[in-house]
Design a protein around this motif. Structure first.
Motif, PDB file in Angstrom:
ATOM      1  N   GLY A  83       0.862  -1.131  -0.076  1.00 29.81           N
ATOM      2  CA  GLY A  83      -0.024   0.206  -0.008  1.00 29.81           C
ATOM      3  C   GLY A  83       1.014   1.301   0.099  1.00 29.81           C
ATOM      4  N   PHE A  84       1.635   1.330   1.105  1.00 29.38           N
ATOM      5  CA  PHE A  84       2.483   2.443   1.139  1.00 29.38           C
ATOM      6  C   PHE A  84       3.383   2.944   0.278  1.00 29.38           C
ATOM      7  CE2 PHE A  84       5.589   5.143   3.261  1.00 29.38           C
ATOM      8  CZ  PHE A  84       4.879   6.387   3.586  1.00 29.38           C
ATOM      9  N   LEU A  85       4.185   2.064  -0.133  1.00 27.48           N
ATOM     10  CA  LEU A  85       5.322   2.049  -0.984  1.00 27.48           C
ATOM     11  C   LEU A  85       4.917   2.307  -2.323  1.00 27.48           C
ATOM     12  CD1 LEU A  85       8.064  -0.279   0.136  1.00 27.48           C
ATOM     13  CD2 LEU A  85       8.120   2.160   0.328  1.00 27.48           C
ATOM     14  N   PRO A  86       3.659   1.501  -2.850  1.00 24.58           N
ATOM     15  CA  PRO A  86       3.410   1.848  -4.382  1.00 24.58           C
ATOM     16  C   PRO A  86       2.681   3.218  -4.269  1.00 24.58           C
ATOM     17  CG  PRO A  86       2.751  -0.419  -3.695  1.00 24.58           C
ATOM     18  CD  PRO A  86       3.439   0.331  -2.431  1.00 24.58           C
ATOM     19  N   SER A  87       1.974   3.396  -3.223  1.00 26.84           N
ATOM     20  CA  SER A  87       1.449   4.990  -3.323  1.00 26.84           C
ATOM     21  C   SER A  87       2.326   5.885  -3.794  1.00 26.84           C
ATOM     22  CB  SER A  87       0.670   5.085  -2.151  1.00 26.84           C
ATOM     23  OG  SER A  87       1.242   5.383  -0.928  1.00 26.84           O
ATOM     24  N   PHE A  88       3.657   5.801  -3.139  1.00 22.50           N
ATOM     25  CA  PHE A  88       4.681   6.787  -3.368  1.00 22.50           C
ATOM     26  C   PHE A  88       5.374   6.714  -4.598  1.00 22.50           C
ATOM     27  CE2 PHE A  88       9.072   8.275  -2.010  1.00 22.50           C
ATOM     28  CZ  PHE A  88       8.623   9.352  -1.889  1.00 22.50           C
ATOM     29  N   VAL A  89       5.751   5.465  -4.978  1.00 27.00           N
ATOM     30  CA  VAL A  89       6.602   5.217  -5.959  1.00 27.00           C
ATOM     31  C   VAL A  89       6.019   4.878  -7.277  1.00 27.00           C
ATOM     32  CG1 VAL A  89       8.508   3.622  -6.863  1.00 27.00           C
ATOM     33  CG2 VAL A  89       8.179   4.134  -4.561  1.00 27.00           C
ATOM     34  N   LEU A  90       4.918   4.208  -7.167  1.00 30.07           N
ATOM     35  CA  LEU A  90       4.098   3.623  -8.418  1.00 30.07           C
ATOM     36  C   LEU A  90       2.932   4.508  -8.957  1.00 30.07           C
ATOM     37  CD1 LEU A  90       4.471  -0.266  -8.099  1.00 30.07           C
ATOM     38  CD2 LEU A  90       5.807   1.342  -9.367  1.00 30.07           C
ATOM     39  N   SER A  91       2.779   5.766  -8.241  1.00 30.54           N
ATOM     40  CA  SER A  91       1.508   6.379  -8.498  1.00 30.54           C
ATOM     41  C   SER A  91       1.728   7.672  -9.564  1.00 30.54           C
ATOM     42  CB  SER A  91       0.935   6.954  -7.055  1.00 30.54           C
ATOM     43  OG  SER A  91       1.936   7.442  -6.564  1.00 30.54           O
ATOM     44  N   GLY A  92       3.095   7.934  -9.629  1.00 28.48           N
ATOM     45  CA  GLY A  92       3.052   8.845 -10.517  1.00 28.48           C
ATOM     46  C   GLY A  92       3.198  10.409  -9.705  1.00 28.48           C
ATOM     47  N   LEU A  93       3.368  10.200  -8.408  1.00 27.13           N
ATOM     48  CA  LEU A  93       3.737  11.271  -7.850  1.00 27.13           C
ATOM     49  C   LEU A  93       4.833  12.044  -7.630  1.00 27.13           C
ATOM     50  CD1 LEU A  93       2.990  12.752  -4.974  1.00 27.13           C
ATOM     51  CD2 LEU A  93       3.592  11.124  -3.700  1.00 27.13           C
ATOM     52  N   VAL A  94       5.827  11.339  -7.633  1.00 24.76           N
ATOM     53  CA  VAL A  94       7.075  11.857  -8.301  1.00 24.76           C
ATOM     54  C   VAL A  94       7.970  11.431  -9.227  1.00 24.76           C
ATOM     55  CG1 VAL A  94       9.604  12.459  -7.118  1.00 24.76           C
ATOM     56  CG2 VAL A  94       7.560  11.793  -5.352  1.00 24.76           C
ATOM     57  N   PHE A  95       7.718  10.350  -9.393  1.00 24.23           N
ATOM     58  CA  PHE A  95       8.275   9.560 -10.786  1.00 24.23           C
ATOM     59  C   PHE A  95       7.502   9.597 -11.678  1.00 24.23           C
ATOM     60  CE2 PHE A  95      10.378   7.877  -6.505  1.00 24.23           C
ATOM     61  CZ  PHE A  95      11.484   8.695  -6.747  1.00 24.23           C
ATOM     62  N   GLU A  96       7.810   9.709 -13.011  1.00 23.90           N
ATOM     63  CA  GLU A  96       7.016   9.666 -14.036  1.00 23.90           C
ATOM     64  C   GLU A  96       6.820   8.228 -14.755  1.00 23.90           C
ATOM     65  OE1 GLU A  96       5.665  11.599 -16.289  1.00 23.90           O
ATOM     66  OE2 GLU A  96       6.101  13.193 -14.804  1.00 23.90           O
ATOM     67  N   ILE A  97       5.366   7.714 -14.668  1.00 21.52           N
ATOM     68  CA  ILE A  97       4.869   6.460 -15.048  1.00 21.52           C
ATOM     69  C   ILE A  97       5.335   6.255 -16.433  1.00 21.52           C
ATOM     70  CG2 ILE A  97       2.974   4.971 -15.571  1.00 21.52           C
ATOM     71  CD1 ILE A  97       1.661   6.219 -12.994  1.00 21.52           C
ATOM     72  N   SER A 139       7.885   6.964 -17.853  1.00 22.16           N
ATOM     73  CA  SER A 139       9.449   6.635 -18.037  1.00 22.16           C
ATOM     74  C   SER A 139       9.704   5.349 -17.638  1.00 22.16           C
ATOM     75  CB  SER A 139      10.295   7.570 -17.633  1.00 22.16           C
ATOM     76  OG  SER A 139       9.849   8.938 -17.891  1.00 22.16           O
ATOM     77  N   MET A 140       8.835   4.691 -16.853  1.00 25.23           N
ATOM     78  CA  MET A 140       9.091   3.483 -16.473  1.00 25.23           C
ATOM     79  C   MET A 140       9.208   2.109 -17.435  1.00 25.23           C
ATOM     80  SD  MET A 140       6.864   3.760 -12.998  1.00 25.23           S
ATOM     81  CE  MET A 140       6.811   5.092 -11.806  1.00 25.23           C
ATOM     82  N   PRO A 141       9.962   1.024 -17.120  1.00 24.32           N
ATOM     83  CA  PRO A 141       9.772   0.172 -18.111  1.00 24.32           C
ATOM     84  C   PRO A 141       8.354  -0.683 -18.109  1.00 24.32           C
ATOM     85  CG  PRO A 141      11.386  -0.529 -16.286  1.00 24.32           C
ATOM     86  CD  PRO A 141      10.780   0.940 -16.037  1.00 24.32           C
ATOM     87  N   THR A 142       8.223  -1.187 -19.363  1.00 25.23           N
ATOM     88  CA  THR A 142       6.702  -1.653 -19.494  1.00 25.23           C
ATOM     89  C   THR A 142       6.177  -2.502 -18.516  1.00 25.23           C
ATOM     90  OG1 THR A 142       7.367  -1.587 -22.074  1.00 25.23           O
ATOM     91  CG2 THR A 142       5.110  -2.600 -21.415  1.00 25.23           C
ATOM     92  N   PRO A 143       6.860  -3.514 -17.973  1.00 21.80           N
ATOM     93  CA  PRO A 143       6.301  -4.404 -17.061  1.00 21.80           C
ATOM     94  C   PRO A 143       5.763  -3.647 -15.651  1.00 21.80           C
ATOM     95  CG  PRO A 143       8.635  -5.251 -17.320  1.00 21.80           C
ATOM     96  CD  PRO A 143       8.173  -3.925 -18.204  1.00 21.80           C
ATOM     97  N   ILE A 144       6.583  -2.622 -15.338  1.00 24.16           N
ATOM     98  CA  ILE A 144       6.350  -1.728 -14.069  1.00 24.16           C
ATOM     99  C   ILE A 144       5.275  -1.029 -14.464  1.00 24.16           C
ATOM    100  CG2 ILE A 144       7.212  -0.135 -12.479  1.00 24.16           C
ATOM    101  CD1 ILE A 144       9.031  -2.371 -12.189  1.00 24.16           C
ATOM    102  N   ARG A 145       5.046  -0.530 -15.795  1.00 25.39           N
ATOM    103  CA  ARG A 145       3.945   0.369 -16.106  1.00 25.39           C
ATOM    104  C   ARG A 145       2.726  -0.303 -15.887  1.00 25.39           C
ATOM    105  NH1 ARG A 145       6.586   2.755 -20.769  1.00 25.39           N
ATOM    106  NH2 ARG A 145       5.220   1.579 -22.040  1.00 25.39           N
ATOM    107  N   LEU A 146       2.904  -1.566 -16.661  1.00 29.14           N
ATOM    108  CA  LEU A 146       1.680  -2.467 -16.435  1.00 29.14           C
ATOM    109  C   LEU A 146       1.162  -2.575 -15.106  1.00 29.14           C
ATOM    110  CD1 LEU A 146       2.313  -4.909 -19.085  1.00 29.14           C
ATOM    111  CD2 LEU A 146       0.793  -2.895 -19.218  1.00 29.14           C
TER     112      LEU A 146
END
Lengths: 578, 377, 368
Positions: free
Chosen positions: B300-314, B316-323
């Motif tokens: 919950g917490f880490l994805p909301s920070f890292v995988l949400s597009g909050l700071v890091f551009e979705i 620009s992420m590699p395809t599997p992570i983008r999915l």
């Protein structure tokens, strides 16, 4: 008459364990009676309770509560039962009244009846003046009464109480019993589970469980009757009672024995006549008289008798002759937490080779006192000296002379038996060959060999207790501190434990013990009764009993004495206030 | 016949109980109010992508009017902060290794001569590539400074611009390009995940640990009521945390707000659906607080920070992570939050986000209900 | 004394490593986090879409559009036909930026007059938008240079971009050395933060205190295994960084290990300090959260420390992670010498000394 609970051909297995938790169980729990579900820890009492409450499903067989199947109609069952789990099921952040309100609403108590019901239950449990106190701030006994009150809202037809008397002092226990008896007279069916065998005697019916199997079902008297004529009390003014017990237990025909104040109490094998004093190793002055049988006698008889009187542990220990005669001195020991005084100017001293018992109701301050003596708490005033040293400030060398067994099983549960032994021997300065030899000796003495590589947390309770004792005495301490050492342990293990303690004391070890068990208190040479932080009585078990003797109670038990002393103190206090 | 009113009474009682527990338990207060407070200040002050005073070193190897003029331009720009000044680049290289400066602008000895003779004059820009983002900014800024210097020179001489084609940037929604304007609204997603998922998972696990779940189960309460009784208080608690963050963002940190409060409330309320559902699912799987907190942090917490597009551009992420980000509910919430704060109520964007959050929530609830039974085995 | 500590150290190791659950916690989550973070935590701009509104339609406009389309960072170019469509593309985040080419554009370019295009940027993604603007400006200036060259005008002054330590600005070279430090801290901290609290909850801590072990020995006994586990975890991350992520290790490994050792000590000190304050595991977990989240956010891992207000920069001096990230990146990429490391080393040593001392004093005090 239809039974309140009908158990048919029940078996319960849990995944991952080979032996079933319950097997071949068939029982009828009669309506309107108190049925005791009795057995040592791990016998399957809680599992059976949960099965009856519909919280577990049987692996085989079925259970009906007032005709309703627990698997098919759980809602109907839940509407009929009141259930108090082991930890009472209270919300610690909520007040007494809020807990009651919550359970009243959950059970659908009629709004109109609420006020009257609350008043009745609060009066019944004696909690009326504590309605706004948070449950977390209640004493153990009060929590238990509140738990009971919560289970009693919307008066249930069947009341299930899972070990309500664990960790509760004799006074609260007695009050609880009178409450339950009152409920019975109102027609409620009660199932009361307990590891205390003496409680079984108060029940109308008893289901005796051991290792998942039913040993006996029926009125407790029937079981006791089988023991009639087989129990004797031996009092020998000239002999050391511990030595006497040790010798007596080695006599053929004696299957069990305990210390009972100045006397010892023996159970004889079937058809064995009362032996002559000299056969027991007693002097000619010894007085032998028959005693009334107890439920526990029958239990031990069923299991084939108790352990002998010989302690290989004590045999392996050197006798302690060095040091002064007085081992522990406590002078004006006081501890305040904020405005609350947990211990108030307590003084006593303990001689070498003595068993000294600390008794008292929950929250009376005996744990605080005990922890100050071990050096775990710093006193606000006064001092405690063990072997001439203050343990809180003395170095490791002084602490190496004491052994300590905590209330809960407090060894490292994730470590194996061998690793626990290795750690504690290392922490207590044993090394090299001596260390290896001591560990091997402990393994032999306590029969730990088959379990050496098992995680300590997974051991059966009896073995946990043996391991805890092994870890506490490996370094041959002069003084042994035991905090409720045998609560929840089955009677056989408890006998074995006290055999070792008695043996150690004969070698000159001094023992300080806190306990709620009156039969454990009987083993002590002297008792100190702590109440509201103060020492209100001190003396031998027999002296305390003598002090409580009255017209209507010519032969009081230690429990009677305990309660009488506390009532007298309460009366004193009220007079002083008035 | 009395089933319905009893059900309502049981539910009310459970909600009252849960609310009282929240108010009285210091750890709930900590998670629901103090941690969000701490986080919003951390996000507000600690996280910033505004690279506007990047510390650099400037080396001018030869003193001529041209090189000094260019050096002056480097001193004057507000984006770069000339911290070290030297005539020999070797004296500053150690500073670059030690991280005291982020880049080095070298105006070489040949610059003036080449420049005056019409040959290509080169300014060397050495950036500390160990921080690629800052390095790109240094290169962009330095190029801008040189270009502006040329333009000024040309303008002063009445010649025409050195750059025939140039860009005229217009920044929508966030004219000053302050990163705080986008980070703070997005951080609300992290904070609500904390309350919705972590706290919910912890409190249910606590009921198991303390044995109160066993007592509740032996009453006529149904599992659905039990779950609902947990949801309602934490739903409002989550909204409360959101409200607190919004007020702080608007008052203390002056974040722009162009949308409507109604839209903000709607997206927040809808987000709580999957967040709470996830918390309940975790607690159904993990019956102790240790495991529950680990699972809540990891899922919950880490994805909301890292995988949400909050700071890091979705993007620009590699395809599997983008999915993977498509099943992170915070992704949709962050996008809706940034939009309502900075751009306004753009329903064409918000509605699909709402739909995605509802879908994820429905899956979580389905799984949570399926794995929670009114039994102990 | 030493054999008592030895017994304690062995016990601590066993307590952590025998339990399947804690073994899992030591390996699983850090690995998962390393992979996700290393791949996801990037401020690079790739695969973004650009909208172009070409009102001109002339050859210069088409050439410009083609040059934009050819840029590797842009995955796709959306040609829009009106201002309204352009607005919509930005609003819906279909494009991060839009280039608006005016009617005059081709005519101006052919006539050699200065020509401008409008670049509309989505301020909701402020960092990415600025980088995109940088890309577009590079394209425009290259285009300008080509136009000038066609007309025979030389380029007067240019910047030569060189990026030391990471010539191609590969983002994972930046994140992974930081992650090595973060994950080492996470593990080192959690192992210690829970250890005393768990013993208190289970009652075994009393057992330790009544034994001949002194608080100092208990402290050392808890420190050694946690330090070893922390350094092992760091080594594991190091190997992953070099092998899986191909991060060049330019500096001295021994120096890196020395710094790692000081860092782990400071982390262990912090963990034991929190642990000695906490009475229950739940408090330790929450305390861990209160310590770890600022430590990570204020470490310079995600955004540079220099961007923070100066009072906060001063505060970050107390954050061991901030210092270790500087060292880790320095040794990995910059062949950082010992002297350059010193300003980051001593604060960690101070943090370690202070927290360990405080933890030792608190062991007993918190029994009351």
């Amino acid at each position: 008459m239809q039974p309140a609970v009908l158990v048919e051909d029940l078996e319960k297995r849990f995944p991952g364990s080979a032996a079933p938790a319950l097997a071949d169980l068939a029982a009828r729990i009669p309506a309107g009676r108190i049925t005791g579900l009795v057995g040592p820890d791990g016998a399957g009492k809680t599992t059976l309770m949960r099965l009856i409450a519909g919280l577990l499903h049987p692996s085989r067989g079925r259970i009906r509560v007032l005709g309703h199947d627990t698997v098919a109609e759980p809602d109907a069952v839940h509407a009929l039962i009141g259930y108090m789990p082991q930890r009472f099921g209270l919300y610690e952040e909520l007040s007494v009244l809020e807990n009651l309100r919550l359970y009243a609403e959950l059970r659908g108590l009629a709004r109109g009846a609420r006020k009257a019901t609350f008043e009745r239950l609060l009066a019944f449990t004696g909690l009326a003046s504590f309605t706004s106190r948070r449950a977390g701030a209640l004493s153990g006994g009060m929590k238990q009464k509140l738990g009971l009150a919560c289970a009693l809202l919307e008066t249930p037809n069947v009341l299930l109480l899972d070990e309500p008397s664990v960790g509760v002092d004799p006074l609260s226990r007695r009050e609880l019993w009178s409450m339950v008896e009152e409920l019975r007279s109102a027609g409620t069916t009660i199932l009361w589970s307990t590891a205390y065998l003496d409680e079984a005697e108060r029940c109308d019916e008893v289901l005796l469980l051991n290792e998942g199997r039913l040993l006996f079902a029926g009125p407790p008297g029937a079981l006791k009757d089988m023991m009639r004529g087989r129990t004797i009390m031996v009092r020998d003014p000239r002999a050391n009672r511990r030595a006497l017990l040790r010798r007596a237990l080695e006599v053929p025909g004696v299957i069990d024995g305990v210390v009972q104040g100045r006397a010892i109490r023996l159970v004889l094998g079937k058809g064995v006549p009362p032996p002559e004093p000299h056969l027991l190793g007693a002097s000619a002055a010894a007085e032998i008289r028959p005693d009334t049988p107890r439920f526990e006698d029958a239990f031990i008889d069923r299991l084939g008798g108790g352990p002998g009187g010989h302690s290989p542990l004590a045999a392996a220990m050197p006798a302690i002759t060095h040091g002064s005669e007085t081992v522990v001195t406590v002078e004006g020991l006081t501890k305040r937490f904020g405005t609350f005084t947990a211990a108030d100017g307590v003084s006593f001293s303990i001689r070498r080779g003595e068993i000294f018992g600390l008794l008292g109701p929950n929250g009376a301050g005996k744990s605080t006192l005990f922890r100050m003596m071990c050096g775990l708490l710093t006193p606000t005033a006064g001092r405690a000296r063990v072997a001439g040293l203050d343990l809180a400030t003395a170095g490791g060398r002084a602490r190496a002379r004491i052994g300590y067994m905590a209330q809960k099983f407090s060894l490292y549960g994730s470590l194996s038996v061998r690793q626990n032994l290795e750690f504690f021997s290392g922490a207590y300065n044993l090394r090299g060959r001596h260390r290896r030899r001591t560990i091997r000796a402990m393994i032999d003495i306590f029969h730990l060999a088959p379990h050496l590589d098992m995680e300590a947390g997974l051991l059966p309770l009896g073995f946990k207790q043996r391991l805890a004792l092994a870890c506490a005495v490996m370094h041959q301490p002069d003084v042994l501190f035991l905090d409720e050492p045998t609560s929840g342990v089955d009677p056989l293990t408890r006998r074995e434990f006290w055999t070792h303690i008695n043996g150690l004391v004969e070698k000159g070890v001094t023992v300080v013990v806190t306990t709620h068990f009156m039969d454990e208190a009987e083993y002590c040479d002297r008792l100190a009764l702590i109440y509201r932080g103060r020492l209100i009585a001190e003396g031998t078990p027999d002296a305390l009993k003598l002090a409580a003797r009255s017209e209507d109670r010519p032969d009081p038990t230690l429990e009677d004495a305990f309660i009488a002393l506390i009532r007298a103190e309460d009366a004193n206090g009220e007079r002083a206030v008035a | 016949m009395t089933a319905r009113p009893n059900r309502a009474r049981r539910l009310t009682a459970l909600i009252v109980k849960e609310s009282l527990q929240v108010i009285r338990d210091p750890s709930s207060i900590l998670v629901a109010f103090l941690l969000p407070l701490m986080l919003i200040f951390l996000f507000g002050y600690g996280l910033s992508l505004d690279n506007d005073r990047i510390e650099i070193g400037l080396v001018v190897e030869d003193m001529t009017p041209e090189t000094l003029g260019l050096a002056q331009s480097f001193f004057a720009t507000r984006f770069l902060d000339v911290r070290a000044f030297a005539r020999d680049r070797r004296t500053l290289e150690d500073d670059l290794v030690a991280g005291r400066i982020r880049g080095l602008v070298v105006i070489p000895a040949t610059f003036a001569e080449r420049f005056m003779s019409g040959r290509e004059a080169r300014v060397e820009v050495v950036a500390d590539g160990s921080d690629p983002n800052t390095a790109s900014f240094i290169q962009n800024y330095a190029r801008g400074v040189v270009r502006a210097w040329l333009a000024d020179r040309d303008a002063a001489r009445g010649g025409h611009a050195a750059l025939p084609v140039s860009a005229e940037p217009r920044v929508w929604f966030n004219a000053a390009l302050k990163s705080r304007n986008m980070l703070l609204p997005g951080s609300i997603a992290v904070i609500m995940t904390l309350v919705g998922t972590l706290l919910t998972a912890l409190v249910v696990a606590r009921e198991w640990e303390r044995g109160t779940m066993e007592a509740l189960m032996a009453t006529p309460v149904s599992m659905g009521e039990l779950l609902l009784g947990k949801l309602v208080p934490y739903f409002f608690l989550g909204l409360g945390a959101m409200g607190m963050c919004v007020i702080l963002a608007l008052t203390v940190f002056d974040v722009t707000f162009r949308g409507s409060l109604a839209a903000l409330l709607l997206v927040s309320a809808v987000f709580l659906f999957p967040a709470l559902g996830q918390g309940l699912l975790i607690s159904a799987v993990a019956k102790n607080q240790f495991i529950a907190s680990h699972l809540a942090l990891l899922s919950g917490f880490l994805p909301s920070f890292v995988l949400s597009g909050l700071v890091f551009e979705i993007d620009s992420m590699p395809t599997p992570i983008r999915l993977l980000t498509y099943i992170v509910q915070a992704r949709y919430f962050v996008s809706s939050l940034k939009t309502t704060f900075l751009a306004g109520d753009i329903w064409a964007l918000i509605l699909p986000d709402l739909g995605a959050m509802m879908l994820i929530g429905a899956v979580f609830f389905f799984l949570a209900l399926r794995s929670t039974r009114k039994r102990l085995d | 004394m030493w054999h008592r500590i030895r017994a304690l150290v062995i016990k601590e190791f066993l307590a952590v490593l025998r339990d399947k659950r804690s073994r899992l916690v030591l390996v699983g989550p850090p690995l998962f986090q390393l992979l996700i973070f290393a791949l996801a935590a990037t401020l690079d701009v790739k695969n973004v879409a650009i909208a172009i509104l070409d009102k001109d339609g002339g050859p210069a406009a088409i050439e410009l559009a083609l040059r934009v389309a050819g840029a590797p960072a842009f995955s796709h170019i959306e040609m829009v036909h009106s201002e309204a469509e352009l607005g919509e593309a930005i609003d819906r985040q279909d494009a991060i930026a839009a280039i608006h080419i005016d009617r005059q554009f081709s005519r101006d370019v052919l006539a050699g007059r200065p020509a401008t295009v409008q670049v509309i940027l989505d301020g909701r993604r402020s960092n990415a938008a600025q980088i995109v603007l940088g890309y577009i400006q590079t394209i425009l200036s290259d285009y300008s240079d080509d136009l000038a060259a066609r007309r025979g005008i030389p380029r007067p002054a240019v910047t030569i971009a060189r990026n030391w330590f990471n010539p191609n600005l590969i983002y994972s070279w930046f994140t992974v050395p930081g992650l090595v430090a973060i994950l080492t801290m996470l593990i080192g901290f959690m192992v210690t933060a829970l250890s005393v609290a768990r013993e208190r909850e289970l009652g075994t801590f009393d057992q330790l205190l009544v034994s001949p072990l002194s608080p100092f020995e208990i402290l050392v006994g808890k420190m050694v295994p946690a330090t070893v586990i922390g350094i092992a975890e760091g080594s594991f991350m190091l190997v992953m960084a070099i092998t899986v992520f191909a991060i060049p290790l330019t500096g001295d490994v021994l120096l890196l290990y020395f710094a790692l050792f000081v860092f782990v000590l400071s982390v262990v000190g912090l963990g034991l300090f929190v642990s000695s304050l906490a009475m229950t595991q739940q408090q330790a977990i929450l305390g861990g959260f209160v310590v770890l989240s600022p430590a990570v956010l204020l470490s310079g891992f995600a955004t540079p420390v220099e961007n923070m207000p100066s009072w906060l920069q001063t505060l970050t001096m107390a954050n061991p992670l901030r210092h270790m990230i500087v060292i880790s990146r320095g040794v990995f990429l910059k062949d950082m010498p010992f002297e350059a490391m010193l300003p980051s080393l001593w604060p960690m040593a101070v943090i370690g000394a202070v927290t360990l001392l405080a933890a030792g004093l608190l062991f007993r005090a918190r029994l009351e």
